[in-house]
Design a protein around this motif. Structure first.
Motif, PDB file in Angstrom:
ATOM      1  N   SER A   1       0.821  -1.206   0.000  1.00  0.00           N
ATOM      2  CA  SER A   1       0.000   0.000   0.000  1.00  0.00           C
ATOM      3  C   SER A   1       0.858   1.260   0.000  1.00  0.00           C
ATOM      4  O   SER A   1       0.545   2.239  -0.688  1.00  0.00           O
ATOM      5  N   SER A   2       1.945   1.257   0.739  1.00  0.00           N
ATOM      6  CA  SER A   2       2.812   2.423   0.783  1.00  0.00           C
ATOM      7  C   SER A   2       3.433   2.705  -0.578  1.00  0.00           C
ATOM      8  O   SER A   2       3.467   3.843  -1.050  1.00  0.00           O
TER       9      SER A   2
ATOM     10  N   ALA B   1       1.032  13.541   1.595  1.00  0.00           N
ATOM     11  CA  ALA B   1       0.478  12.207   1.849  1.00  0.00           C
ATOM     12  C   ALA B   1       1.552  11.130   1.943  1.00  0.00           C
ATOM     13  O   ALA B   1       1.344  10.092   2.582  1.00  0.00           O
ATOM     14  N   VAL B   2       2.721  11.358   1.316  1.00  0.00           N
ATOM     15  CA  VAL B   2       3.759  10.324   1.323  1.00  0.00           C
ATOM     16  C   VAL B   2       5.089  10.820   1.879  1.00  0.00           C
ATOM     17  O   VAL B   2       6.025  10.028   2.024  1.00  0.00           O
TER      18      VAL B   2
ATOM     19  N   ARG C   1       1.894   6.491  -7.126  1.00  0.00           N
ATOM     20  CA  ARG C   1       0.833   7.364  -7.629  1.00  0.00           C
ATOM     21  C   ARG C   1       1.214   8.832  -7.474  1.00  0.00           C
ATOM     22  O   ARG C   1       0.996   9.644  -8.385  1.00  0.00           O
ATOM     23  N   ALA C   2       1.823   9.187  -6.344  1.00  0.00           N
ATOM     24  CA  ALA C   2       2.247  10.562  -6.119  1.00  0.00           C
ATOM     25  C   ALA C   2       3.293  10.987  -7.147  1.00  0.00           C
ATOM     26  O   ALA C   2       3.241  12.104  -7.682  1.00  0.00           O
TER      27      ALA C   2
ATOM     28  N   GLU D   1       2.365   1.787  -3.482  1.00  0.00           N
ATOM     29  CA  GLU D   1       1.345   2.216  -4.429  1.00  0.00           C
ATOM     30  C   GLU D   1       1.045   3.704  -4.266  1.00  0.00           C
ATOM     31  O   GLU D   1       0.885   4.432  -5.248  1.00  0.00           O
ATOM     32  N   ARG D   2       0.986   4.164  -3.026  1.00  0.00           N
ATOM     33  CA  ARG D   2       0.743   5.595  -2.789  1.00  0.00           C
ATOM     34  C   ARG D   2       1.909   6.439  -3.284  1.00  0.00           C
ATOM     35  O   ARG D   2       1.709   7.490  -3.895  1.00  0.00           O
ATOM     36  N   ILE D   3       3.128   5.975  -3.041  1.00  0.00           N
ATOM     37  CA  ILE D   3       4.307   6.718  -3.481  1.00  0.00           C
ATOM     38  C   ILE D   3       4.376   6.747  -5.004  1.00  0.00           C
ATOM     39  O   ILE D   3       4.645   7.790  -5.614  1.00  0.00           O
TER      40      ILE D   3
ATOM     41  N   THR E   1       9.486   6.034   1.724  1.00  0.00           N
ATOM     42  CA  THR E   1       9.749   7.073   0.730  1.00  0.00           C
ATOM     43  C   THR E   1      11.227   7.229   0.380  1.00  0.00           C
ATOM     44  O   THR E   1      11.580   7.267  -0.808  1.00  0.00           O
TER      45      THR E   1
ATOM     46  N   GLU F   1       6.316   8.811   4.864  1.00  0.00           N
ATOM     47  CA  GLU F   1       6.266   7.352   4.800  1.00  0.00           C
ATOM     48  C   GLU F   1       7.691   6.793   4.980  1.00  0.00           C
ATOM     49  O   GLU F   1       8.639   7.273   4.336  1.00  0.00           O
TER      50      GLU F   1
END
Length: 329
Positions: free
Chosen positions: A38-39, A179-180, A45-46, A41-43, A186, A183
């Motif tokens: 999940s992390s 949002a990231v 996408r960002a 995927e968020r990174i 990151t 993390e």
């Protein structure tokens, strides 16, 4: 395509593959750590969203890194980034590397900017730029010009690709996304994507200097021997140091000299393997408790900062020390 996901998976495969020779608690060699899906995927996408609307030099550079299947787009993005920040040696060296890819006609930005010559002018003591100029002469069929530029490269004091500085650029882009930004994954993602640049000059040096390679004659022995020592002792990446040692071994005059070079290669390989083991331990730490995740994040973040002023071997030495102090090793 999730370029970040692929970059990180490639990094893990490389780290695990090169660490097989190390002792490990796993009977079948180092275990590839599982990825916090999940992390990442968020990174990813960002990054894709920032790259899609890139207007600043950092984001343009990252978009260029991601354009692995479109060299024209990569060159255009690197050139746009450099025009916005012409004093940045990473942007100039990246553009010079990208422009070494042959094309007919020559890419417009490469023809108009001549980044390899600019690189040599900006960084005259760096053999990397002169190796690129030597390769360009070779591509033109200008053998005397190639030998002249190779001799210039052999007399330089450094062999700096600046490749490892890419991680800091990716991290700055991600730091602008709240949002990231914090993390733990990151800085690892930034380092993985930032190191996607190939060691172009090291590869070209091998083709021009490896004894026995097509077109490599005794007339370049002196230049190639000197360049090999610069690479072996002072290159800013492990891969370039090993290429330098391979060149040096090929020109060794006897078995004794070959043995000395081989021993030096073993020492460099051992240091690289130790660094890879530390990196794997930190990545594995992302799957542990919150304290371990934060400690791993901090160590990797420090390594990215170190890479803005140090080469990979020096960065690795500090990373290994910090990983050991934090009980990851």
């Amino acid at each position: 395509m999730m370029m970040l996901r692929l970059a990180f998976a490639s990094l893990l495969a490389a780290l695990c593959g090169s660490s097989i020779a190390q002792s490990a608690p796993y009977p079948d060699g180092p275990r590839i750590p599982s990825l916090p899906e999940s992390s990442f995927e968020r990174i990813d996408r960002a990054l894709r969203e920032r790259a899609a609307t890139a207007v600043d030099a950092d984001a343009l550079f990252v978009r260029g890194l991601q354009a692995t299947m479109d060299p024209g787009a990569r060159i255009a993005d690197y050139a746009a980034a450099w025009r916005l920040r012409p004093a940045d040696i990473l942007l100039l060296s990246s553009l010079a590397d990208a422009c070494m890819l042959r094309a007919v006609p020559t890419w417009a930005d490469c023809a108009s900017l001549d980044p390899a010559s600019r690189f040599a002018s900006r960084d005259p003591d760096n053999a990397v730029a002169w190796v690129l100029l030597a390769e360009r002469a070779k591509q033109r069929g200008d053998a005397p010009g190639m030998r002249e530029q190779l001799a210039h490269a052999a007399g330089r004091l450094r062999f700096d690709s600046y490749r490892e500085r890419g991680g800091a650029v990716v991290w700055r882009v991600l730091a602008a996304v709240p949002a990231v930004a914090r993390e733990p994954e990151t800085p690892f993602a930034a380092a993985a994507l930032g190191s996607l640049r190939a060691d172009v000059a090291a590869n070209e040096a091998a083709t021009m200097c490896q004894r026995g390679a097509p077109g490599v004659g005794e007339e370049v022995e002196g230049s190639c021997r000197r360049l090999a020592r610069t690479m072996a002792e002072r290159a800013d990446t492990w891969s370039a140091r090993l290429v330098g040692l391979a060149i040096a071994w090929s020109w060794a005059s006897d078995a004794a000299e070959q043995g000395r070079v081989a021993a030096e290669r073993d020492r460099v390989s051992a240091s690289s393997l130790e660094c890879n083991g530390a990196k794997l331990a930190l990545i594995e730490g992302l799957n542990r408790d919150a304290g371990s995740r934060e400690a791993a994040r901090r160590i990797q973040a420090n390594a990215i900062e170190d890479a803005t002023t140090m080469g990979e071997p020096a960065v690795c030495a500090k990373l290994v020390e910090r990983a050991r102090d934090a009980k990851f090793l």
